[in-house]
Design a protein around this motif. Structure first.
Motif, PDB file in Angstrom:
ATOM      1  N   ILE A  38      69.661 119.518  68.990  1.00  0.00           N
ATOM      2  CA  ILE A  38      68.623 120.110  68.134  1.00  0.00           C
ATOM      3  C   ILE A  38      67.588 119.035  67.832  1.00  0.00           C
ATOM      4  O   ILE A  38      67.846 118.093  67.078  1.00  0.00           O
ATOM      5  N   ILE A  41      65.912 118.300  63.944  1.00  0.00           N
ATOM      6  CA  ILE A  41      66.811 118.750  62.877  1.00  0.00           C
ATOM      7  C   ILE A  41      66.628 117.848  61.656  1.00  0.00           C
ATOM      8  O   ILE A  41      66.514 116.634  61.781  1.00  0.00           O
ATOM      9  N   SER A  42      66.575 118.448  60.512  1.00  0.00           N
ATOM     10  CA  SER A  42      66.347 117.714  59.271  1.00  0.00           C
ATOM     11  C   SER A  42      67.657 117.278  58.620  1.00  0.00           C
ATOM     12  O   SER A  42      68.678 117.961  58.751  1.00  0.00           O
ATOM     13  N   SER A  49      65.895 123.996  60.057  1.00  0.00           N
ATOM     14  CA  SER A  49      66.550 123.343  61.194  1.00  0.00           C
ATOM     15  C   SER A  49      67.984 122.924  60.842  1.00  0.00           C
ATOM     16  O   SER A  49      68.894 123.069  61.660  1.00  0.00           O
ATOM     17  N   HIS A  50      68.182 122.440  59.644  1.00  0.00           N
ATOM     18  CA  HIS A  50      69.522 122.033  59.208  1.00  0.00           C
ATOM     19  C   HIS A  50      70.427 123.265  59.048  1.00  0.00           C
ATOM     20  O   HIS A  50      71.582 123.261  59.485  1.00  0.00           O
ATOM     21  N   GLY A  53      71.352 124.554  62.462  1.00  0.00           N
ATOM     22  CA  GLY A  53      72.342 123.657  63.064  1.00  0.00           C
ATOM     23  C   GLY A  53      73.728 123.854  62.471  1.00  0.00           C
ATOM     24  O   GLY A  53      74.730 123.899  63.191  1.00  0.00           O
ATOM     25  N   ILE A  63      77.071 120.343  68.141  1.00  0.00           N
ATOM     26  CA  ILE A  63      75.681 120.078  67.791  1.00  0.00           C
ATOM     27  C   ILE A  63      75.403 118.582  67.896  1.00  0.00           C
ATOM     28  O   ILE A  63      76.129 117.763  67.331  1.00  0.00           O
ATOM     29  N   PRO A  65      72.450 116.119  66.900  1.00  0.00           N
ATOM     30  CA  PRO A  65      71.176 115.988  66.191  1.00  0.00           C
ATOM     31  C   PRO A  65      70.241 115.003  66.915  1.00  0.00           C
ATOM     32  O   PRO A  65      70.679 113.943  67.354  1.00  0.00           O
ATOM     33  N   ASN A  67      66.944 113.173  65.849  1.00  0.00           N
ATOM     34  CA  ASN A  67      66.022 112.846  64.765  1.00  0.00           C
ATOM     35  C   ASN A  67      65.963 111.327  64.676  1.00  0.00           C
ATOM     36  O   ASN A  67      66.949 110.698  64.286  1.00  0.00           O
TER      37      ASN A  67
END
Length: 160
Positions: A38, A41-42, A49-50, A53, A63, A65, A67
């Motif tokens: 993702i 993703i925050s 986004s979180h 996810g 998943i 992440p 970021n």
């Protein structure tokens, strides 16, 4: 009894032969993918986004992440970009500004996922869709992976 929203979703996503075919293709991919990177993703659990996810993780997907400002999200190591991920990625789910979509699609095609998913709000990108198709990768845009999973997979599996 199906909810009003379920009925609306079913009618909307199968309103034309093209949408119905796309929905069938998406259902097939959601059944067969295991690992989802993702992008964007925050760390903030209140951001879409979180939430998406977390939902997908709870649905059984691995998943990853992506970021650059985070070390860990959802209990998993976060990576600064797609090329840094050391394992195979089946799908890339994108939560970024439309301006950066071409760059992310190019990066995604380098790691060869089965699906690149441009979430709602990332805009229409016909050039990127064509580029992905030429590479043999499905590019989905203007749909939410969580919503599609919820209505195509989760609700179907509840009846089993």
């Amino acid at each position: 009894m199906r909810s009003t929203f379920n009925s609306w979703y079913e009618k909307k996503m199968r309103a034309t032969p093209e949408l119905s075919e796309e929905t069938d293709t998406i259902e097939n991919w959601l059944d067969n993918i295991k690992t989802i990177a993702i992008v964007g993703i925050s760390r903030n659990r209140y951001k879409d986004s979180h939430f998406v996810g977390r939902y997908l993780q709870n649905a059984g997907y691995n998943i990853i992440p992506v970021n650059p400002g985070a070390d860990e999200i959802l209990g998993n190591k976060a990576y600064p970009d797609l090329k840094s991920i050391p394992e195979t990625v089946d799908a890339v789910d994108v939560f970024i500004s439309p301006d950066y979509v071409p760059e992310v699609v190019n990066q995604a095609l380098e790691i060869d996922p089965k699906v690149i998913w441009l979430q709602l709000g990332t805009g229409d990108h016909p050039d990127e869709k064509q580029k992905a198709e030429e590479a043999g990768t499905l590019l989905v845009q203007n749909r939410c992976m969580k919503v599609d999973h919820q209505f195509l997979i989760r609700d179907r599996d509840k009846g089993k």
